[in-house]
Design a protein around this motif. Structure first.
Motif, PDB file in Angstrom:
ATOM      1  N   VAL A 186     -15.623   5.635  -3.297  1.00 20.88           N
ATOM      2  CA  VAL A 186     -14.888   4.556  -2.088  1.00 20.88           C
ATOM      3  C   VAL A 186     -13.710   5.372  -1.584  1.00 20.88           C
ATOM      4  CG1 VAL A 186     -13.701   2.402  -1.958  1.00 20.88           C
ATOM      5  CG2 VAL A 186     -15.826   2.838  -3.203  1.00 20.88           C
ATOM      6  N   TYR A 187     -13.489   5.387  -0.265  1.00 18.16           N
ATOM      7  CA  TYR A 187     -12.419   5.735   0.736  1.00 18.16           C
ATOM      8  C   TYR A 187     -11.770   4.525   1.218  1.00 18.16           C
ATOM      9  CZ  TYR A 187     -10.065   9.639   3.151  1.00 18.16           C
ATOM     10  OH  TYR A 187      -9.303  10.421   3.572  1.00 18.16           O
ATOM     11  N   ALA A 188     -10.497   4.236   0.984  1.00 14.13           N
ATOM     12  CA  ALA A 188      -9.988   2.985   1.363  1.00 14.13           C
ATOM     13  C   ALA A 188      -8.645   3.589   2.023  1.00 14.13           C
ATOM     14  CB  ALA A 188      -9.639   1.827   0.357  1.00 14.13           C
ATOM     15  N   ARG A 189      -8.215   2.832   3.228  1.00 12.39           N
ATOM     16  CA  ARG A 189      -7.161   3.240   3.995  1.00 12.39           C
ATOM     17  C   ARG A 189      -6.367   1.902   4.275  1.00 12.39           C
ATOM     18  NH1 ARG A 189      -7.011   5.828   8.641  1.00 12.39           N
ATOM     19  NH2 ARG A 189      -5.782   7.678   8.339  1.00 12.39           N
ATOM     20  N   ILE A 190      -5.295   1.612   3.496  1.00  7.12           N
ATOM     21  CA  ILE A 190      -4.766   0.544   3.889  1.00  7.12           C
ATOM     22  C   ILE A 190      -3.524   0.629   4.639  1.00  7.12           C
ATOM     23  CG2 ILE A 190      -5.518  -0.296   1.568  1.00  7.12           C
ATOM     24  CD1 ILE A 190      -2.611  -0.230   0.180  1.00  7.12           C
ATOM     25  N   MET A 191      -3.228  -0.429   5.719  1.00  8.27           N
ATOM     26  CA  MET A 191      -2.412  -0.092   6.769  1.00  8.27           C
ATOM     27  C   MET A 191      -1.427  -1.322   6.911  1.00  8.27           C
ATOM     28  SD  MET A 191      -5.230   1.239   9.271  1.00  8.27           S
ATOM     29  CE  MET A 191      -6.604   2.163   8.461  1.00  8.27           C
ATOM     30  N   GLY A 192      -0.925  -2.016   5.860  1.00 10.41           N
ATOM     31  CA  GLY A 192       0.095  -3.001   6.257  1.00 10.41           C
ATOM     32  C   GLY A 192       1.253  -2.972   5.306  1.00 10.41           C
ATOM     33  N   THR A 193       1.948  -1.786   5.371  1.00  8.42           N
ATOM     34  CA  THR A 193       3.170  -1.723   4.753  1.00  8.42           C
ATOM     35  C   THR A 193       4.164  -2.685   5.785  1.00  8.42           C
ATOM     36  OG1 THR A 193       3.322   0.684   5.544  1.00  8.42           O
ATOM     37  CG2 THR A 193       2.873   0.071   3.183  1.00  8.42           C
ATOM     38  N   ARG A 194       5.222  -2.869   5.274  1.00  6.85           N
ATOM     39  CA  ARG A 194       6.166  -3.527   6.044  1.00  6.85           C
ATOM     40  C   ARG A 194       7.782  -3.248   5.894  1.00  6.85           C
ATOM     41  NH1 ARG A 194       2.668  -7.280   3.924  1.00  6.85           N
ATOM     42  NH2 ARG A 194       4.713  -8.519   2.456  1.00  6.85           N
ATOM     43  N   GLU A 195       8.583  -3.288   6.890  1.00  7.82           N
ATOM     44  CA  GLU A 195       9.726  -2.993   6.581  1.00  7.82           C
ATOM     45  C   GLU A 195      10.689  -3.776   5.655  1.00  7.82           C
ATOM     46  OE1 GLU A 195      13.794  -1.659   9.292  1.00  7.82           O
ATOM     47  OE2 GLU A 195      11.973  -2.838  10.520  1.00  7.82           O
ATOM     48  N   ASP A 196      10.302  -5.069   5.702  1.00  7.91           N
ATOM     49  CA  ASP A 196      11.096  -6.026   4.957  1.00  7.91           C
ATOM     50  C   ASP A 196      10.761  -5.902   3.394  1.00  7.91           C
ATOM     51  OD1 ASP A 196       8.644  -7.339   5.170  1.00  7.91           O
ATOM     52  OD2 ASP A 196       9.262  -9.112   5.751  1.00  7.91           O
ATOM     53  N   GLU A 197       9.979  -5.072   3.112  1.00  5.42           N
ATOM     54  CA  GLU A 197       9.315  -5.028   1.635  1.00  5.42           C
ATOM     55  C   GLU A 197       9.917  -3.799   1.136  1.00  5.42           C
ATOM     56  OE1 GLU A 197       8.296  -7.151  -0.487  1.00  5.42           O
ATOM     57  OE2 GLU A 197       7.513  -8.754   0.786  1.00  5.42           O
ATOM     58  N   PRO A 198      10.619  -3.599   0.232  1.00  2.00           N
ATOM     59  CA  PRO A 198      11.275  -2.267  -0.427  1.00  2.00           C
ATOM     60  C   PRO A 198      10.035  -1.367  -0.832  1.00  2.00           C
ATOM     61  CG  PRO A 198      12.454  -3.963  -1.237  1.00  2.00           C
ATOM     62  CD  PRO A 198      11.311  -4.657  -0.307  1.00  2.00           C
ATOM     63  N   LEU A 199       9.003  -2.109  -1.424  1.00  2.00           N
ATOM     64  CA  LEU A 199       7.853  -1.066  -1.638  1.00  2.00           C
ATOM     65  C   LEU A 199       6.628  -1.328  -0.680  1.00  2.00           C
ATOM     66  CD1 LEU A 199       7.672  -1.902  -5.508  1.00  2.00           C
ATOM     67  CD2 LEU A 199       8.498   0.117  -4.628  1.00  2.00           C
ATOM     68  N   GLY A 200       7.022  -1.846   0.499  1.00  2.00           N
ATOM     69  CA  GLY A 200       5.770  -1.681   1.477  1.00  2.00           C
ATOM     70  C   GLY A 200       4.938  -2.842   1.508  1.00  2.00           C
TER      71      GLY A 200
END
Length: 265
Positions: A186-200
């Protein structure tokens, strides 16, 4: 048994990572060395835009530890064309460019398509047949990244499964999602990191993606994803999960947080 899970990011050269992911004062030439000791894979985007020299692949191999894997983007000259069946020369040039010098560190090759490219079953089948299943006695893994909703078709799943080619799981993004596994990985690309979360991502979101990776590795199908066809389970699958796009400055932190979660049973 479960498959092996590898977690990574896109590339390793990004100025905002200097001082946050990379220690202050670290020489730029040592950034790959550092990244490969904190992640288990990297997706290389540069191969999409142009050819790399054989010495580059050899250098990447030598600078990274055993077990580390590079996923490479296939060249845009192969995928960004009206008739995909005519991409044979571009695919061959890419395969002859030195990619095999990565040896055991060569992971899946991601053939990314433009959002405007629509599904033409006959032409797409011809393209898939151009992707070599092996080279120099080494088995190759291929995955296609499809960004037009017309690919959400059971016929696409049949074409990919019959050839053992994966389909990228696009997540936390505006791209259409095809979560159906079509290969032994399985090859997944997750694209939802956010500036207001220290760990994305928030802790609960990281927990969820870690659990999904475990489910894939065990051959199962995670809940909460968008499937096209009937469920197909397996004994085990390798997993390649990349934290891509979003708030890019946080992507290494998100990837390392996932690795930490997956390091505990």
């Amino acid at each position: 048994m479960a498959g092996r899970i590898r977690i990574g990011i896109g590339g390793w050269t990004y100025e905002p990572w200097r001082g946050s992911f990379y220690p202050p004062g670290l020489a730029q030439r040592r950034e790959l060395e550092h990244a490969s000791r904190h992640l288990s894979s990297i997706e290389v985007n540069g191969t999409y835009y142009g050819s790399q020299k054989p010495d580059s692949f050899r250098k990447w191999h030598d600078e990274t530890p055993d077990g580390f894997v590079f996923s490479l983007k296939g060249p845009r000259f192969a995928t960004n064309r009206r008739v995909l069946a005519e991409a044979g020369d571009s695919v061959a040039r890419f395969m002859d460019s030195g990619v095999l010098l990565l040896g055991d560190k060569l992971g899946p090759i991601n053939w990314q398509f433009m959002p405007t490219k629509k599904f033409d079953p006959e032409d797409f089948a011809a393209f898939l047949d151009l992707l070599p299943p092996e080279a120099e006695g080494r088995r190759l893994r291929h995955v296609v990244e499809l960004r037009h909703a017309s690919f959400r078709d059971p016929a696409l799943l049949e074409l990919a499964r019959s050839r053992g080619i994966g389909v990228v799981v696009a997540a936390d993004s505006p791209h259409p999602q095809i979560a159906d596994p079509t290969a032994d990985f399985v090859y997944a690309r997750i694209m939802g990191t956010r500036e207001d979360e220290p760990l994305g991502y928030a802790a609960a979101e990281l927990d969820l993606w870690a659990e999904r990776a475990r489910t894939w590795a065990g051959g199962g199908l995670p809940k909460g994803l968008d499937y096209v066809g009937k469920p197909v389970k397996a004994k085990a699958r390798d997993v390649f999960l990349y934290v891509i796009s979003g708030y890019k400055e946080r992507n290494p932190q998100a990837a390392m947080a996932l690795i930490e979660r997956l390091s505990h049973p």
